[in-house]
Design a protein around this motif. Structure first.
Motif, PDB file in Angstrom:
ATOM      1  N   ALA A  18       0.901  -1.174  -0.024  1.00  0.00           N
ATOM      2  CA  ALA A  18       0.059  -0.069   0.015  1.00  0.00           C
ATOM      3  C   ALA A  18       0.991   1.314   0.077  1.00  0.00           C
ATOM      4  O   ALA A  18       1.582   1.448   1.060  1.00  0.00           O
ATOM      5  N   ASP A  19       0.667   2.052  -1.003  1.00  0.00           N
ATOM      6  CA  ASP A  19       1.960   3.135  -1.105  1.00  0.00           C
ATOM      7  C   ASP A  19       1.090   4.352  -1.475  1.00  0.00           C
ATOM      8  O   ASP A  19       0.564   4.789  -2.454  1.00  0.00           O
ATOM      9  N   LEU A  20       0.875   5.445  -0.400  1.00  0.00           N
ATOM     10  CA  LEU A  20      -0.087   6.296  -0.466  1.00  0.00           C
ATOM     11  C   LEU A  20       0.469   7.196  -1.490  1.00  0.00           C
ATOM     12  O   LEU A  20      -0.469   8.172  -2.041  1.00  0.00           O
ATOM     13  N   HIS A  21       1.801   7.488  -1.509  1.00  0.00           N
ATOM     14  CA  HIS A  21       2.435   8.463  -2.362  1.00  0.00           C
ATOM     15  C   HIS A  21       2.699   8.280  -3.594  1.00  0.00           C
ATOM     16  O   HIS A  21       3.179   9.130  -4.577  1.00  0.00           O
ATOM     17  N   TYR A  22       2.248   6.989  -4.324  1.00  0.00           N
ATOM     18  CA  TYR A  22       2.301   6.646  -5.821  1.00  0.00           C
ATOM     19  C   TYR A  22       1.030   7.329  -6.224  1.00  0.00           C
ATOM     20  O   TYR A  22       0.223   7.746  -5.716  1.00  0.00           O
ATOM     21  N   GLU A  23       0.917   7.716  -7.582  1.00  0.00           N
ATOM     22  CA  GLU A  23      -0.218   8.515  -8.176  1.00  0.00           C
ATOM     23  C   GLU A  23      -1.368   7.653  -8.400  1.00  0.00           C
ATOM     24  O   GLU A  23      -2.448   8.317  -8.830  1.00  0.00           O
ATOM     25  N   GLY A  24      -1.320   6.510  -8.235  1.00  0.00           N
ATOM     26  CA  GLY A  24      -2.657   5.908  -8.346  1.00  0.00           C
ATOM     27  C   GLY A  24      -2.789   4.406  -9.074  1.00  0.00           C
ATOM     28  O   GLY A  24      -1.543   4.123  -9.652  1.00  0.00           O
ATOM     29  N   SER A  25      -3.658   3.813  -8.890  1.00  0.00           N
ATOM     30  CA  SER A  25      -3.644   2.264  -9.576  1.00  0.00           C
ATOM     31  C   SER A  25      -3.717   1.137  -8.502  1.00  0.00           C
ATOM     32  O   SER A  25      -3.490   1.352  -7.279  1.00  0.00           O
ATOM     33  N   ILE A  26      -3.679   0.109  -9.163  1.00  0.00           N
ATOM     34  CA  ILE A  26      -3.312  -1.310  -8.460  1.00  0.00           C
ATOM     35  C   ILE A  26      -2.397  -2.054  -9.238  1.00  0.00           C
ATOM     36  O   ILE A  26      -2.503  -2.195 -10.438  1.00  0.00           O
ATOM     37  N   SER A  27      -1.364  -2.525  -8.456  1.00  0.00           N
ATOM     38  CA  SER A  27      -0.231  -3.300  -9.127  1.00  0.00           C
ATOM     39  C   SER A  27      -0.481  -4.620  -8.868  1.00  0.00           C
ATOM     40  O   SER A  27      -0.877  -5.240  -7.813  1.00  0.00           O
ATOM     41  N   ILE A  28      -0.429  -5.594 -10.177  1.00  0.00           N
ATOM     42  CA  ILE A  28      -1.102  -6.735 -10.051  1.00  0.00           C
ATOM     43  C   ILE A  28      -0.149  -7.596 -10.667  1.00  0.00           C
ATOM     44  O   ILE A  28       0.597  -7.433 -11.982  1.00  0.00           O
ATOM     45  N   ASP A  29       0.377  -8.861 -10.116  1.00  0.00           N
ATOM     46  CA  ASP A  29       1.274  -9.715 -10.577  1.00  0.00           C
ATOM     47  C   ASP A  29       0.934 -10.157 -11.946  1.00  0.00           C
ATOM     48  O   ASP A  29      -0.105 -10.513 -12.305  1.00  0.00           O
ATOM     49  N   THR A  31       1.340 -12.769 -13.971  1.00  0.00           N
ATOM     50  CA  THR A  31       0.686 -13.926 -13.929  1.00  0.00           C
ATOM     51  C   THR A  31      -0.742 -13.863 -13.670  1.00  0.00           C
ATOM     52  O   THR A  31      -1.371 -14.657 -14.428  1.00  0.00           O
ATOM     53  N   LEU A  32      -1.177 -13.060 -12.631  1.00  0.00           N
ATOM     54  CA  LEU A  32      -2.539 -13.126 -12.281  1.00  0.00           C
ATOM     55  C   LEU A  32      -3.485 -12.239 -13.404  1.00  0.00           C
ATOM     56  O   LEU A  32      -4.481 -12.401 -13.675  1.00  0.00           O
ATOM     57  N   LEU A  33      -2.613 -11.209 -13.862  1.00  0.00           N
ATOM     58  CA  LEU A  33      -3.173 -10.296 -15.039  1.00  0.00           C
ATOM     59  C   LEU A  33      -3.600 -11.275 -16.244  1.00  0.00           C
ATOM     60  O   LEU A  33      -4.714 -11.174 -16.602  1.00  0.00           O
ATOM     61  N   ASP A  34      -2.441 -12.175 -16.430  1.00  0.00           N
ATOM     62  CA  ASP A  34      -3.075 -13.099 -17.662  1.00  0.00           C
ATOM     63  C   ASP A  34      -3.939 -13.803 -17.369  1.00  0.00           C
ATOM     64  O   ASP A  34      -4.926 -14.287 -18.175  1.00  0.00           O
ATOM     65  N   ALA A  35      -3.866 -14.534 -16.490  1.00  0.00           N
ATOM     66  CA  ALA A  35      -4.958 -15.555 -15.931  1.00  0.00           C
ATOM     67  C   ALA A  35      -6.421 -14.926 -15.972  1.00  0.00           C
ATOM     68  O   ALA A  35      -7.359 -15.761 -16.119  1.00  0.00           O
ATOM     69  N   THR A  57     -10.121   1.586  -9.744  1.00  0.00           N
ATOM     70  CA  THR A  57      -9.011   2.338 -10.337  1.00  0.00           C
ATOM     71  C   THR A  57      -8.582   1.435 -11.483  1.00  0.00           C
ATOM     72  O   THR A  57      -9.349   0.782 -12.055  1.00  0.00           O
ATOM     73  N   TYR A  58      -7.354   1.628 -11.926  1.00  0.00           N
ATOM     74  CA  TYR A  58      -6.813   1.073 -13.256  1.00  0.00           C
ATOM     75  C   TYR A  58      -5.657   0.193 -12.755  1.00  0.00           C
ATOM     76  O   TYR A  58      -4.830   0.553 -11.859  1.00  0.00           O
ATOM     77  N   VAL A  59      -5.416  -0.865 -13.628  1.00  0.00           N
ATOM     78  CA  VAL A  59      -4.202  -1.721 -13.628  1.00  0.00           C
ATOM     79  C   VAL A  59      -2.822  -1.303 -14.102  1.00  0.00           C
ATOM     80  O   VAL A  59      -2.967  -0.727 -15.153  1.00  0.00           O
ATOM     81  N   ILE A  60      -2.133  -1.637 -13.167  1.00  0.00           N
ATOM     82  CA  ILE A  60      -0.396  -1.696 -13.518  1.00  0.00           C
ATOM     83  C   ILE A  60       0.188  -2.770 -13.410  1.00  0.00           C
ATOM     84  O   ILE A  60      -0.351  -3.534 -12.643  1.00  0.00           O
ATOM     85  N   GLU A  61       1.252  -3.326 -14.019  1.00  0.00           N
ATOM     86  CA  GLU A  61       1.789  -4.525 -14.128  1.00  0.00           C
ATOM     87  C   GLU A  61       2.847  -4.448 -13.086  1.00  0.00           C
ATOM     88  O   GLU A  61       3.686  -3.745 -12.883  1.00  0.00           O
ATOM     89  N   ALA A  62       2.785  -5.594 -12.261  1.00  0.00           N
ATOM     90  CA  ALA A  62       3.848  -6.107 -11.349  1.00  0.00           C
ATOM     91  C   ALA A  62       4.739  -7.252 -11.797  1.00  0.00           C
ATOM     92  O   ALA A  62       3.998  -7.856 -12.633  1.00  0.00           O
ATOM     93  N   PRO A  63       5.683  -7.369 -11.431  1.00  0.00           N
ATOM     94  CA  PRO A  63       6.712  -8.631 -11.869  1.00  0.00           C
ATOM     95  C   PRO A  63       5.942  -9.830 -11.801  1.00  0.00           C
ATOM     96  O   PRO A  63       5.264 -10.210 -11.045  1.00  0.00           O
ATOM     97  N   GLY A  67       3.613 -12.041  -6.804  1.00  0.00           N
ATOM     98  CA  GLY A  67       2.501 -12.464  -5.920  1.00  0.00           C
ATOM     99  C   GLY A  67       2.054 -10.779  -5.551  1.00  0.00           C
ATOM    100  O   GLY A  67       1.008 -10.925  -4.387  1.00  0.00           O
ATOM    101  N   THR A  68       2.523  -9.977  -6.066  1.00  0.00           N
ATOM    102  CA  THR A  68       1.898  -8.471  -5.765  1.00  0.00           C
ATOM    103  C   THR A  68       0.516  -8.190  -6.062  1.00  0.00           C
ATOM    104  O   THR A  68       0.279  -8.387  -7.202  1.00  0.00           O
ATOM    105  N   ILE A  69      -0.013  -7.621  -5.153  1.00  0.00           N
ATOM    106  CA  ILE A  69      -1.348  -7.046  -5.100  1.00  0.00           C
ATOM    107  C   ILE A  69      -0.935  -5.566  -4.417  1.00  0.00           C
ATOM    108  O   ILE A  69      -0.987  -5.599  -3.109  1.00  0.00           O
ATOM    109  N   GLY A  70      -0.771  -4.756  -5.282  1.00  0.00           N
ATOM    110  CA  GLY A  70      -0.312  -3.470  -4.542  1.00  0.00           C
ATOM    111  C   GLY A  70      -1.337  -2.105  -4.703  1.00  0.00           C
ATOM    112  O   GLY A  70      -1.632  -1.816  -5.917  1.00  0.00           O
TER     113      GLY A  70
END
Length: 117
Positions: A18-29, A31-35, A57-63, A67-70
């Motif tokens: 949970a990063d309050l200072h990032y400009e917005g979105s949800i970071s998703i692994d 692997t999970l995005l593709d699935a 919100t909108y999706v951004i890619e995590a590595p 397992g990231t859900i940010g």
């Protein structure tokens, strides 16, 4: 007529960041995005199982495999690390398409690894 249906969802994912200072979105692994069939920058609805909070919100890619859900920006105020969430994307279909469409449902364990089934 167009009908809005669930396109895909990640069910009971655990918030890992949970990063309050990032400009917005949800970071998703990735692997999970593709699935789930989610695209980067796609709008998603997030339902916090712990608190009942519902937000978009909108999706951004995590590595891949992280397992990231940010939750980032304002969304970081609506869930804490460890909260379980449901992440859903919707799409609009004409009536003929809607009758035959099947959404992708991704069930995950507490470490956000995809469960078989």
């Amino acid at each position: 007529m167009h009908i809005t249906l669930m396109k895909g969802k990640i069910h009971r994912a655990s918030v890992t960041e949970a990063d309050l200072h990032y400009e917005g979105s949800i970071s998703i692994d990735r692997t999970l995005l593709d699935a789930a069939g989610f695209l980067v920058h796609e709008r998603v609805e997030i339902y916090n199982i712990e608190t009942g909070a519902r937000f978009a919100t909108y999706v951004i890619e995590a590595p891949n495999g992280s397992g990231t859900i940010g939750l980032n920006g304002a969304a970081a105020r609506l869930a804490m690390i460890g909260d379980r969430v449901i992440i859903v994307a919707y799409a609009s279909f004409d009536e003929a398409e809607a009758k035959f469409f099947s959404p992708r449902v991704v069930l995950v364990d507490p470490e956000n690894r995809i469960l078989p089934g």
